[in-house]
Design an enzyme around this catalytic site. Structure first.
Site, PDB file in Angstrom:
ATOM      1  N   SER A  64       0.836  -1.149  -0.147  1.00  0.00           N
ATOM      2  CA  SER A  64      -0.043   0.208   0.062  1.00  0.00           C
ATOM      3  C   SER A  64       0.800   1.223   0.025  1.00  0.00           C
ATOM      4  O   SER A  64       1.818   1.198   0.415  1.00  0.00           O
ATOM      5  CB  SER A  64      -0.963  -0.074   1.153  1.00  0.00           C
ATOM      6  OG  SER A  64      -1.439   1.373   1.482  1.00  0.00           O
ATOM      7  N   TYR A  66      -1.266  -0.034  10.670  1.00  0.00           N
ATOM      8  CA  TYR A  66      -1.509  -0.214   9.539  1.00  0.00           C
ATOM      9  C   TYR A  66      -0.018   0.035   8.691  1.00  0.00           C
ATOM     10  O   TYR A  66       0.470  -0.657   7.754  1.00  0.00           O
ATOM     11  CB  TYR A  66      -2.536   0.402   8.664  1.00  0.00           C
ATOM     12  CG  TYR A  66      -3.039  -0.087   7.538  1.00  0.00           C
ATOM     13  CD1 TYR A  66      -3.482  -1.424   7.226  1.00  0.00           C
ATOM     14  CD2 TYR A  66      -2.720   0.981   6.259  1.00  0.00           C
ATOM     15  CE1 TYR A  66      -4.012  -1.811   6.077  1.00  0.00           C
ATOM     16  CE2 TYR A  66      -3.193   0.391   5.131  1.00  0.00           C
ATOM     17  CZ  TYR A  66      -3.683  -0.882   4.824  1.00  0.00           C
ATOM     18  OH  TYR A  66      -4.115  -1.408   3.603  1.00  0.00           O
TER      19      TYR A  66
END
Lengths: 267, 466
Positions: free
Chosen positions: A158, A171
């Site tokens: 990501s 995250y």
């Protein structure tokens, strides 16, 4: 057999005039996973769809096979955190597909914490799925690809892995770990003829963005568009791609924001 | 046992298909038992692989275990007074002929390459250019030892375990793994053969020459120009060959020396043959092959007789080492059909015309004369075979696939059969149609008896019996 459905029809065997690419998609029933599964099936792949949600897997599998008019996809119900079961599942999958050319790891979870929330159980879950699951699958398949001197590993990381931000340290850490792991894997495997592709999506219109606390979508694109871009990167055997492409430039800027500024920003 | 490190990409002979598998080397029979145990434990299947000379998926087992049998290749007994030879199944025809030839013997049936192993020769029940006379390889097997997936070790001969003898030979390696073979060799009186070469103008003349010539010769084989059309459709050249009788060769001891048989590694004494395929590659297109074939046909118009060594006559495929690389990265496939003598001409006329119409001609065509045999999965007929080589490219795959499906229909209609050392695209329906229900049932019963857990499977098995 662990995690397999023995009653499934196997895909037609490859022949010289009907060659088959064989792919494993871990996290196939999610937004990008499902879109990429459909895309690869249309490109002629035989696919093993791996995920924990059997109902969603089954309907995706049925749809793919119906559209192809033949068995292109098989399903494997699998809990990613059961790391010990992965080598057995992988062996089963490869035997069912009659080989393997590509592993795509898309499984990922996210929890959006409040700015004053420190939530280790949720961080733990994210590291388990986003990072440890990827490492477990990839370290099971890497020696096979290395010995066969062919293959491609696709890891969906990501843009969130590029910097640690105020919004979601857990995250960010899980994705930064994945990006770094993929880079190391690439440096190990390229010399053995194996390609490692790191995919860094920006915002994608999936269920993730509907979770509580999710940010407002910025430049969000459809998962189908992401799937097309990933397939393009796979074909060209690229190393790292930002999807959509605009994020390459956005992240170029963000990566260069000095810390004394970044500390004061609110995103 | 960690077999991750054994994961290997394996290919067919034509380099047009690959499948990764766990490749285990077998040096002693005990390792076969161990492999079956391992497969059972891991829930995967096993295939034995010899020299990997099949044009299809016979020695591939994607995602499963493949046993490399080439290490188990000792010649254990050779009796030059009776011509009986016993060897392990990984021994090649090259080893066999080099062992027996200096003593005045020759294998009664050989393939177009000497690299094939005995295990492969039995499993595919190969034939040679003398199939009309000597039958398939299996007819010269005195007995063989086999390990069944059940763990049983058996010796099979026509009289002992006769049903298994006649089905494991031709059984595509799917009933058991052969470990040792005893063969009867044929007595020779010279290291040379007498070859009559003559042209044939069209398919009718071609097949008549094979049929009429066969009774008068020991071997007969035709080259068919796959690009010639119109009234020249099916033209080519026949090589009709006979053994030399006792006394015809004044010095048989000399001609039977291995060095007189061995193919020279250089052309014109200087050019290494291992490089030759690079120079063939530019001709591997419709125009190039047309040029080469036309020149070859014109050269063949001169009817002549010459003497040639056994090895040079038989092992054409070894003459240019690595010839299969000349077809490029995407390789080649071979399509071989066996047709009864009554229907062959019309069926192949249709097939050749179709290949011209679709502009997908065969770059090499080879014809032979055959007779039936009584092995279970037999490919032979009282008639002829035509083997056609096609170049595979990324552009022609789909069209070629469709054309071969049409071929299959024509061949089935004409009562023909196929050979699974060669054909890579034959579907399960087609295989069932030509084998017939009764044969398939018989085979499945034997499969159940020898391999109740389904441990022996190849990609070929899944394709045609799946």
């Amino acid at each position: 057999m662990p995690d397999s459905n023995k009653n499934q029809d196997k895909p037609a065997p490859a022949t010289p005039l009907n060659p088959r690419q064989r792919g494993i998609i871990v996290g196939a029933s999610g937004g990008i996973g499902a879109a990429l599964s459909r895309k690869l099936a249309r490109e002629g792949f035989s696919l093993a769809l791996v995920d924990r949600n059997k109902t969603a897997l089954q309907s995706l599998c049925d749809e793919i096979n119906k559209n192809a008019g033949e068995t292109r996809a098989l399903i494997y119900e699998h809990d990613i955190t059961k790391y010990d079961s992965i080598p057995d599942t992988l062996r089963r999958v490869i035997a069912d597909l009659g080989g393997v050319d590509t592993l795509v790891y898309i499984a990922g979870v996210i929890h959006f914490p409040a700015l004053d929330e420190f939530n280790f159980p949720e961080d733990y879950k994210m590291v388990q799925v986003n990072l440890l699951g990827a490492m477990a699958w990839m370290s099971a398949i890497a020696p096979l690809f290395q010995n066969a001197k062919s293959g491609q590993i696709v890891g969906v990381s990501s843009v969130a892995g590029d910097r640690g931000r105020i919004g979601n340290p857990g995250y960010n850490a899980s994705k930064a770990g994945l990006t770094n792991y993929l880079e190391g894997l690439r440096n190990r495997l390229t010399r053995h003829g194996v390609n490692v592709l790191t995919v860094k999506p920006g915002m994608v219109k999936t269920d993730m963005l509907k979770l509580p606390g999710a940010p407002k979508p910025v430049l969000a694109v459809e998962p189908e568009q992401i799937a097309d871009l990933i397939w393009d990167g796979m074909k060209k055997r690229k190393q790292t791609i930002y999807v959509a492409g605009i994020w390459k430039w956005i992240m170029l800027v963000i990566r260069h924001i000095p810390s004394f500024v970044f500390r004061r920003l609110n995103f | 046992m960690n077999i991750t490190k054994n994961f290997t990409q394996l290919e067919n002979f034509g380099h047009s298909l690959n499948a990764p598998a766990y490749l285990l080397t077998v040096n002693i029979p005990e390792e076969i038992h161990a492999a079956f145990d391992l497969a059972k434990k891991m829930g995967i299947t096993v295939t034995a692989r010899g020299a990997g000379r099949s044009y299809n998926d016979a020695a591939l087992n994607g995602g499963g275990i493949v046993l490399d049998m080439c290490g188990m290749n000792a010649i254990t007994r050779w009796d030059k007074s009776t011509g009986l030879i016993t060897a392990q199944s990984g021994a090649t025809l090259e080893q066999i002929w080099q062992k027996v030839e200096p003593d005045g013997w020759w294998p009664p049936v050989v393939s177009g390459t000497m690299k094939t192993t005995l295990g492969g020769c039995l499993s595919a029940n190969i034939h040679g250019k003398n199939n009309f006379k000597m039958g398939p390889f299996g007819e010269h097997v005195i007995e063989f030892d086999v390990i069944l997936p059940t763990g049983a070790e058996l010796t099979c001969s026509p009289n002992k375990n006769g049903d298994l003898f006649h089905s494991i030979i031709s059984g595509l390696g799917m009933l058991g793994i052969i470990t040792s073979v005893t063969l009867q060799m044929k007595r020779m009186y010279s290291g040379l053969l007498s070859v009559d070469a003559f042209p044939v103008k069209n398919l009718h003349e071609h097949l008549s020459a094979l049929q009429d010539g066969a009774p008068n010769y020991d071997y007969i084989v035709g080259w068919l120009d796959g690009l010639a059309g119109g009234s020249s459709l099916g033209r080519g050249q026949i090589h009709a060959t006979r053994y030399l009788h006792e006394g015809e060769d004044p010095n048989p001891c000399e001609t039977m020396k291995i060095e007189k048989q061995t193919l020279p590694p250089y052309i014109f004494g200087v050019f290494p043959k291992s490089m030759l395929h690079y120079f063939m590659a530019p001709f591997m297109n419709n125009l190039g092959v047309w040029g080469v074939n036309t020149a070859k046909y014109i050269a063949s118009l001169r009817k002549h007789t010459f003497r040639q060594s056994h090895a040079a006559f038989h092992f054409l495929l070894d003459y240019v080492p690595g010839w299969e690389f000349s077809y490029g990265k995407t390789g080649l496939i071979q399509y071989q059909s066996f047709l009864p003598k009554e229907s062959a001409e019309s069926a192949w006329t249709e097939i050749l015309r179709l290949s011209h119409k679709l502009s997908l001609p065969a770059y090499l065509g080879v014809t032979k004369r055959h007779r039936p045999d009584n092995f279970l999965l037999t490919h032979a007929v009282d008639g002829f075979s035509l083997a056609m080589d096609f170049k595979v490219t990324n552009n022609n795959r789909a069209r070629l696939g469709k054309m071969l499906q049409e071929f299959d229909k024509i061949v089935l209609q004409a009562g023909g059969r196929f050979y699974f050392a060669k054909n890579s695209e034959t579907s399960a329906e087609t295989a069932q149609a030509f084998y017939g229900e009764e044969t398939i049932e018989k085979f499945k019963k034997l499969k159940n008896r020898c391999d109740p857990n389904g441990l022996l499977e190849s990609d070929l098995y899944r394709r045609i019996f799946g």
